[in-house]
Scaffold this motif. Sequence first.
Motif, PDB file in Angstrom:
ATOM      1  N   ALA A  30      35.379  29.260  -4.694  1.00  0.00           N
ATOM      2  CA  ALA A  30      35.178  28.342  -3.572  1.00  0.00           C
ATOM      3  C   ALA A  30      33.825  27.675  -3.595  1.00  0.00           C
ATOM      4  CB  ALA A  30      35.371  29.080  -2.261  1.00  0.00           C
ATOM      5  N   ALA A  31      32.868  28.297  -4.193  1.00  0.00           N
ATOM      6  CA  ALA A  31      31.561  27.662  -4.313  1.00  0.00           C
ATOM      7  C   ALA A  31      31.018  27.988  -5.672  1.00  0.00           C
ATOM      8  CB  ALA A  31      30.626  28.161  -3.223  1.00  0.00           C
ATOM      9  N   GLY A  32      30.570  26.966  -6.348  1.00  0.00           N
ATOM     10  CA  GLY A  32      30.114  27.163  -7.705  1.00  0.00           C
ATOM     11  C   GLY A  32      31.116  26.605  -8.670  1.00  0.00           C
ATOM     12  N   PRO A  33      30.912  26.746  -9.983  1.00  0.00           N
ATOM     13  CA  PRO A  33      31.803  26.173 -10.967  1.00  0.00           C
ATOM     14  C   PRO A  33      33.215  26.678 -10.788  1.00  0.00           C
ATOM     15  CG  PRO A  33      29.777  26.944 -11.985  1.00  0.00           C
ATOM     16  CD  PRO A  33      29.773  27.449 -10.587  1.00  0.00           C
ATOM     17  N   SER A  34      34.160  25.748 -10.819  1.00  0.00           N
ATOM     18  CA  SER A  34      35.551  26.130 -10.660  1.00  0.00           C
ATOM     19  C   SER A  34      36.251  26.108 -11.996  1.00  0.00           C
ATOM     20  CB  SER A  34      36.258  25.215  -9.676  1.00  0.00           C
ATOM     21  OG  SER A  34      35.870  23.890  -9.831  1.00  0.00           O
ATOM     22  N   ALA A  35      37.172  27.007 -12.156  1.00  0.00           N
ATOM     23  CA  ALA A  35      37.930  27.079 -13.392  1.00  0.00           C
ATOM     24  C   ALA A  35      39.375  27.375 -13.066  1.00  0.00           C
ATOM     25  CB  ALA A  35      37.357  28.168 -14.302  1.00  0.00           C
ATOM     26  N   PRO A  36      40.079  26.391 -12.458  1.00  0.00           N
ATOM     27  CA  PRO A  36      41.447  26.632 -12.070  1.00  0.00           C
ATOM     28  C   PRO A  36      42.336  26.896 -13.260  1.00  0.00           C
ATOM     29  CG  PRO A  36      40.832  24.338 -11.729  1.00  0.00           C
ATOM     30  CD  PRO A  36      39.612  25.052 -12.119  1.00  0.00           C
ATOM     31  N   ALA A  37      43.342  27.691 -13.012  1.00  0.00           N
ATOM     32  CA  ALA A  37      44.264  28.033 -14.075  1.00  0.00           C
ATOM     33  C   ALA A  37      45.055  26.816 -14.483  1.00  0.00           C
ATOM     34  CB  ALA A  37      45.222  29.133 -13.587  1.00  0.00           C
ATOM     35  N   GLY A  38      45.455  26.796 -15.713  1.00  0.00           N
ATOM     36  CA  GLY A  38      46.251  25.688 -16.214  1.00  0.00           C
ATOM     37  C   GLY A  38      45.353  24.539 -16.604  1.00  0.00           C
ATOM     38  N   GLY A  39      45.977  23.457 -17.056  1.00  0.00           N
ATOM     39  CA  GLY A  39      45.211  22.286 -17.468  1.00  0.00           C
ATOM     40  C   GLY A  39      44.700  21.514 -16.292  1.00  0.00           C
ATOM     41  N   ARG A  49      32.644  18.220  -9.117  1.00  0.00           N
ATOM     42  CA  ARG A  49      33.828  17.932  -8.316  1.00  0.00           C
ATOM     43  C   ARG A  49      33.903  16.447  -8.028  1.00  0.00           C
ATOM     44  NH1 ARG A  49      31.795  22.583  -6.574  1.00  0.00           N
ATOM     45  NH2 ARG A  49      33.145  24.403  -6.625  1.00  0.00           N
ATOM     46  N   SER A  50      35.084  15.916  -8.154  1.00  0.00           N
ATOM     47  CA  SER A  50      35.312  14.540  -7.752  1.00  0.00           C
ATOM     48  C   SER A  50      35.076  14.426  -6.250  1.00  0.00           C
ATOM     49  CB  SER A  50      36.745  14.130  -8.077  1.00  0.00           C
ATOM     50  OG  SER A  50      37.058  12.921  -7.459  1.00  0.00           O
ATOM     51  N   LEU A  51      34.409  13.375  -5.844  1.00  0.00           N
ATOM     52  CA  LEU A  51      34.166  13.173  -4.422  1.00  0.00           C
ATOM     53  C   LEU A  51      35.313  12.423  -3.761  1.00  0.00           C
ATOM     54  CD1 LEU A  51      30.381  12.400  -4.427  1.00  0.00           C
ATOM     55  CD2 LEU A  51      31.557  14.568  -4.225  1.00  0.00           C
ATOM     56  N   LEU A  52      36.345  12.138  -4.492  1.00  0.00           N
ATOM     57  CA  LEU A  52      37.593  11.645  -3.939  1.00  0.00           C
ATOM     58  C   LEU A  52      38.711  12.390  -4.650  1.00  0.00           C
ATOM     59  CD1 LEU A  52      37.020   7.818  -3.673  1.00  0.00           C
ATOM     60  CD2 LEU A  52      37.387   9.380  -1.804  1.00  0.00           C
ATOM     61  N   PRO A  53      39.886  12.508  -4.022  1.00  0.00           N
ATOM     62  CA  PRO A  53      40.934  13.312  -4.636  1.00  0.00           C
ATOM     63  C   PRO A  53      41.443  12.679  -5.922  1.00  0.00           C
ATOM     64  CG  PRO A  53      41.785  12.127  -2.758  1.00  0.00           C
ATOM     65  CD  PRO A  53      40.303  11.930  -2.760  1.00  0.00           C
ATOM     66  N   ALA A  54      41.148  13.287  -7.033  1.00  0.00           N
ATOM     67  CA  ALA A  54      41.630  12.789  -8.309  1.00  0.00           C
ATOM     68  C   ALA A  54      42.894  13.554  -8.652  1.00  0.00           C
ATOM     69  CB  ALA A  54      40.550  12.975  -9.366  1.00  0.00           C
ATOM     70  N   ARG A  55      43.000  14.041  -9.865  1.00  0.00           N
ATOM     71  CA  ARG A  55      44.175  14.813 -10.244  1.00  0.00           C
ATOM     72  C   ARG A  55      43.975  16.236  -9.757  1.00  0.00           C
ATOM     73  NH1 ARG A  55      47.705  13.436 -14.264  1.00  0.00           N
ATOM     74  NH2 ARG A  55      46.206  11.928 -15.034  1.00  0.00           N
ATOM     75  N   GLY A 176      30.107  16.118   1.877  1.00  0.00           N
ATOM     76  CA  GLY A 176      30.907  17.331   1.705  1.00  0.00           C
ATOM     77  C   GLY A 176      30.835  17.891   0.308  1.00  0.00           C
ATOM     78  N   GLY A 177      30.888  17.005  -0.684  1.00  0.00           N
ATOM     79  CA  GLY A 177      30.861  17.471  -2.067  1.00  0.00           C
ATOM     80  C   GLY A 177      29.568  18.174  -2.442  1.00  0.00           C
ATOM     81  N   VAL A 178      28.435  17.586  -2.020  1.00  0.00           N
ATOM     82  CA  VAL A 178      27.138  18.163  -2.369  1.00  0.00           C
ATOM     83  C   VAL A 178      26.934  19.507  -1.665  1.00  0.00           C
ATOM     84  CG1 VAL A 178      24.643  17.856  -2.139  1.00  0.00           C
ATOM     85  CG2 VAL A 178      26.063  15.954  -2.914  1.00  0.00           C
ATOM     86  N   LEU A 179      27.209  19.560  -0.352  1.00  0.00           N
ATOM     87  CA  LEU A 179      27.018  20.818   0.373  1.00  0.00           C
ATOM     88  C   LEU A 179      27.984  21.896  -0.124  1.00  0.00           C
ATOM     89  CD1 LEU A 179      26.349  19.889   4.115  1.00  0.00           C
ATOM     90  CD2 LEU A 179      24.760  20.762   2.421  1.00  0.00           C
ATOM     91  N   GLN A 185      31.465  27.050   0.641  1.00  0.00           N
ATOM     92  CA  GLN A 185      32.624  26.393   1.222  1.00  0.00           C
ATOM     93  C   GLN A 185      32.509  26.178   2.728  1.00  0.00           C
ATOM     94  OE1 GLN A 185      35.435  29.533   0.138  1.00  0.00           O
ATOM     95  NE2 GLN A 185      35.778  29.939   2.308  1.00  0.00           N
ATOM     96  N   ARG A 186      31.764  27.013   3.427  1.00  0.00           N
ATOM     97  CA  ARG A 186      31.749  26.937   4.883  1.00  0.00           C
ATOM     98  C   ARG A 186      30.688  25.990   5.427  1.00  0.00           C
ATOM     99  NH1 ARG A 186      32.367  33.447   6.098  1.00  0.00           N
ATOM    100  NH2 ARG A 186      34.548  33.615   5.408  1.00  0.00           N
ATOM    101  N   VAL A 187      29.642  25.749   4.657  1.00  0.00           N
ATOM    102  CA  VAL A 187      28.484  25.028   5.188  1.00  0.00           C
ATOM    103  C   VAL A 187      28.823  23.612   5.662  1.00  0.00           C
ATOM    104  CG1 VAL A 187      26.195  24.121   4.627  1.00  0.00           C
ATOM    105  CG2 VAL A 187      26.849  26.431   3.904  1.00  0.00           C
ATOM    106  N   PRO A 188      29.565  22.770   4.898  1.00  0.00           N
ATOM    107  CA  PRO A 188      29.842  21.422   5.411  1.00  0.00           C
ATOM    108  C   PRO A 188      30.547  21.443   6.764  1.00  0.00           C
ATOM    109  CG  PRO A 188      30.498  21.608   3.100  1.00  0.00           C
ATOM    110  CD  PRO A 188      30.174  22.988   3.572  1.00  0.00           C
ATOM    111  N   PHE A 189      31.493  22.378   6.933  1.00  0.00           N
ATOM    112  CA  PHE A 189      32.241  22.438   8.183  1.00  0.00           C
ATOM    113  C   PHE A 189      31.383  22.982   9.319  1.00  0.00           C
ATOM    114  CE2 PHE A 189      35.417  23.010   4.740  1.00  0.00           C
ATOM    115  CZ  PHE A 189      36.088  21.817   4.929  1.00  0.00           C
ATOM    116  N   LEU A 190      30.540  23.967   9.027  1.00  0.00           N
ATOM    117  CA  LEU A 190      29.695  24.534  10.071  1.00  0.00           C
ATOM    118  C   LEU A 190      28.654  23.521  10.554  1.00  0.00           C
ATOM    119  CD1 LEU A 190      29.146  28.171   8.731  1.00  0.00           C
ATOM    120  CD2 LEU A 190      30.641  27.413  10.599  1.00  0.00           C
ATOM    121  N   VAL A 191      28.112  22.726   9.627  1.00  0.00           N
ATOM    122  CA  VAL A 191      27.156  21.684  10.028  1.00  0.00           C
ATOM    123  C   VAL A 191      27.822  20.696  10.981  1.00  0.00           C
ATOM    124  CG1 VAL A 191      25.802  19.718   9.205  1.00  0.00           C
ATOM    125  CG2 VAL A 191      25.697  21.900   7.985  1.00  0.00           C
TER     126      VAL A 191
END
Length: 446
Positions: A30-39, A49-55, A176-179, A185-191
Amino acid sequence: VALLLDNMLYMVIVPIIPDYIAAMRGGGHAAGPSAPAGGNESGSGGGNRSLLPARYPAAAGGNEDVQIGVLFASKAMLQLLVNPLSGTLIDRVGYEAPLLAGPAVMFLSTATFAFAQNYATLFAARSLQGLGSAFADTAGIALIADRYAEEPARSRALGTALACISFGSLAAPPFGGVLYEFAGQRVPFLVLACVCLLDGVLLLALAPPWASGARANMPVGTPIHRLMVDPYIAVVAGALATCNIPLAFLEPTIANWMKESMGASEWEVGLTWLPAFFPHVLGVYLTVRLAAAYPHLQWFYGALGMAIIGASSCLVPACRNFGQVIIPLCGICFGIALVDTALLPTLAFLVDVRHVSVYGSVYAIADISYCVAYALGPIVAGQIVHTLGFAQLNLGMGLANVLYAPVLLLLKNVCQMKPSHSERNILLEEGPKGLYDTIKMEERKG
């Protein structure tokens, strides 16, 4: 601040949710480098992280695109359903109490987002945000229209609100992306939850609902179903929905297209929309100034904005690099500024000259127009791109705006009306009928 917050909350989840859901599945962190399973082709791996929803990260069962699309659209869907009720309630109880209820509900929604651990909770939080927005957006704009009853002060005040809306929408993804990347994961929403709380306290201090005696002196507003069948209000509502379709449909699709067609990097995808804030503010400023000098041409400013949006939408597929993409996106946001800044005051003007000067229901109709575009965007846009292609999507949106622009000619006569004159005498240019009309006409001549 309430309008700024609402739009920041709407857009702040854009860069976060795909990776957030991947982390819930155990495919990322949730915070830090992500390595989702699959391609993972979203670019959310490696800490970027893309700052807009990509793939979106691939999901087992292949339904994650649908899940995220529904999650993004759920806010607008609930808002669409609640707006007719919120507009009627605002007309009956006044503007202050619903405006206070909006940030209160958004605070609960944002706090829920911060601590959500599954998709169902995220969906509930996103939908709850739509409930808060239905009151905050409608009551906020209606309150401005009520307090600034004369032009050009009304256009200036609504223009300021639109600038805050624009800043919230365009600044939220980088915020949101930077925070999320560096603070968790919680900081942007808590702010944002804290700002919601602060805004509620300010509202209580400046406009406490129980201290306002204005509601007792307000007339009974025109029912929303009667406003909906007013042809002029319907024309304005159609324009507001049509002009926002390119923005609503491009937000979930353009990042993917940029990666595939021009090999755009993560920072390019993330900053795609940010430069558009400046032409949007410029469009608001120019329209306010022009409306002050030539108030009878509001319909023309809206039509010009729709023509610019249409031309800009058609240019997007022809772009071949990041710098070129920015130009038509700036054109789209500039055109939207012209349409919104010209037509939102026109809605209040139409109510003044054709109905009762109570604005909750008419701005609920405006909010419904926006929600139609943003409810369809995340769900329909991807399917259109998959079936017909990205270029065809943009050409269709551009053509819709260009074809709708001449429809605003229907507002030409109504923009020349005065609140103190009857619609029959000015719009239809008929003589007075009946003793009362004859006496009032003689008084005006005198």
